[in-house]
Design a protein around this motif. Structure first.
Motif, mmCIF file in Angstrom:
data_model
loop_
_atom_site.group_PDB
_atom_site.id
_atom_site.type_symbol
_atom_site.label_atom_id
_atom_site.label_comp_id
_atom_site.label_asym_id
_atom_site.label_seq_id
_atom_site.Cartn_x
_atom_site.Cartn_y
_atom_site.Cartn_z
ATOM 1 N N UNK A 98 0.222 -2.834 -10.855
ATOM 2 C CA UNK A 98 1.571 -3.098 -11.376
ATOM 3 C C UNK A 98 1.781 -2.437 -12.727
ATOM 4 N N UNK A 99 0.712 -2.270 -13.488
ATOM 5 C CA UNK A 99 0.820 -1.668 -14.817
ATOM 6 C C UNK A 99 0.753 -0.145 -14.790
ATOM 7 N N UNK A 100 -0.019 0.410 -13.845
ATOM 8 C CA UNK A 100 -0.268 1.856 -13.892
ATOM 9 C C UNK A 100 -0.139 2.558 -12.550
ATOM 10 N N UNK A 101 0.080 1.813 -11.461
ATOM 11 C CA UNK A 101 0.112 2.433 -10.141
ATOM 12 C C UNK A 101 -1.272 2.405 -9.498
ATOM 13 N N UNK A 102 -1.309 2.298 -8.169
ATOM 14 C CA UNK A 102 -2.591 2.143 -7.489
ATOM 15 C C UNK A 102 -3.491 3.365 -7.616
ATOM 16 N N UNK A 103 -2.922 4.570 -7.535
ATOM 17 C CA UNK A 103 -3.740 5.779 -7.575
ATOM 18 C C UNK A 103 -4.402 5.970 -8.937
#
Length: 372
Positions: A98-103
């Motif tokens: 949620x903070x940085x994206x899954x990848x």
């Protein structure tokens, strides 16, 4: 292609023409220098495509990190798709999807010593990275999914296209999956055909190369996906990594996918297991409590004592941070890492070209610094 798909494509063709016209004008404005494109004093390698999703950009970016991190300070910069934060974020080991994206979380977890950043504005993101103290400043920056971000002038552009959906056989959105016209492929220095069939023949490679009408400066490579040992998402003394071939064929396995093109993975799982249950979601899916409940209902119907839940590595980044993930899943939940493998022994040639580009770009910049 069936008649229904042909009809839908014909119906959407006028909209695709408008979309192509808009993106084409934008590209011309950059080509004519009307819109500015900024070049930076470090090698900036763009990994992208001209189609929507599913070409394997993340494992390819990881391949480049493996290649470069032993010699250079490497940073990756992406948009951080579907994150709930804004602006520039320097990713740390505790960041969530949620903070940085899954990848980005996946890359930081696998490569803790490199810089991982997210920013929808790539120019701003690069400037922030280059403003770091000398001992932290990256020597090479990898741009993930940035081929359309032409405000940055990359020193090298690598374009990926999937074997089962080659860009020259596709159409612009919404009639097809292309973000730009096929002519945008001429901006690529390197084109890599990904997810190739294992039984691909040399004659097929020559046909693909001919259809691409490559320019003299462009290089073409072919690659495949390698599936590694399934790893427990919540490791414990009784949970161990294992190859799919080491799991009993008649064991109950539940597959969770939230990626752009899950079909190769689904086919792989079906070839290994007789009792396979599939829960398929859209790319970068944010799992809600209702989704988890639906998966849990399916999981509860599985009867084998050693039943397993297997998900992709990207899905694992999102699932692990869920506060409502059932505790009953944790002794059964695994993720399946993947990596890139070049075909026909061309990996060494590719690696040499990348390393040569990085070294020459750095040397050129050092000479400029001396003159100034």
């Amino acid at each position: 292609m069936n008649r229904k798909n042909v009809f839908v494509r014909l119906l959407l063709t006028p909209f695709a023409f408008v979309y192509r016209l808009i993106t084409g004008v934008r590209d011309l404005l950059f080509d004519w220098k009307v819109l500015p494109s900024e070049r930076f004093p470090v090698p900036v390698i763009c990994v992208g495509n001209i189609s929507v999703g599913g070409t394997g950009k993340t494992p390819f970016t990881e391949y480049l990190i493996h290649l470069l991190e032993k010699q250079y300070r490497v940073a990756t910069l992406s948009r951080g798709y579907k994150r709930k934060t804004r602006g520039f974020v320097l990713v740390n080991a505790d960041c969530t999807a949620e903070e940085a994206g899954d990848e980005s979380c996946q890359i930081k977890r696998k490569f803790p010593d490199i810089l991982v950043a997210v920013d929808a504005n790539r120019r701003r993101g690069i400037r922030r990275l280059l403003a770091l103290p000398d001992e932290e400043r990256p020597q090479v920056i990898l741009l993930d999914d940035a081929m359309q971000h032409r405000y940055v002038s990359s020193s090298l552009t690598i374009m990926l296209t999937e074997y089962n959906q080659l860009y020259y056989d596709d159409y612009p959105l919404p009639a097809g999956n292309l973000r730009e016209s096929v002519h945008a492929a001429y901006r690529a220095d390197i084109i890599v055909v990904t997810k190739c069939r294992k039984d691909i023949k040399p004659i097929q490679l020559r046909i693909i190369e001919k259809n691409m009408s490559l320019m003299a400066n462009q290089r073409l490579y072919f690659s495949d996906i390698v599936y590694h040992k399934a790893e427990p998402l919540f490791p414990s003394e009784r949970l161990h990594s294992c190859f799919l071939s080491e799991i009993n064929k008649d064991e109950d396995v539940l597959l969770i996918t939230g990626i752009a093109n899950p079909q190769p993975l689904i086919e792989l799982m079906k070839s290994h297991f007789d009792n396979i249950y599939i829960c398929e979601f859209p790319d970068h899916h944010s799992f809600k409590q209702l989704d988890i409940q639906q998966i849990d209902n399916r999981f509860g119907k599985m009867t084998s004592s050693t039943r397993k839940i297997i998900c992709t590595e990207k899905d694992a980044m999102r699932l692990k941070s869920l506060t409502y993930l059932p505790d009953a899943w944790k002794p059964h939940l695994y993720y399946l890492p993947i990596s890139v493998k070049f075909l026909f022994g061309h990996g060494d040639n590719f690696d040499t070209g990348i390393l040569k580009h990085v070294l020459s770009t750095i040397n050129i910049q050092q000479k400029r610094n001396v003159k100034n």
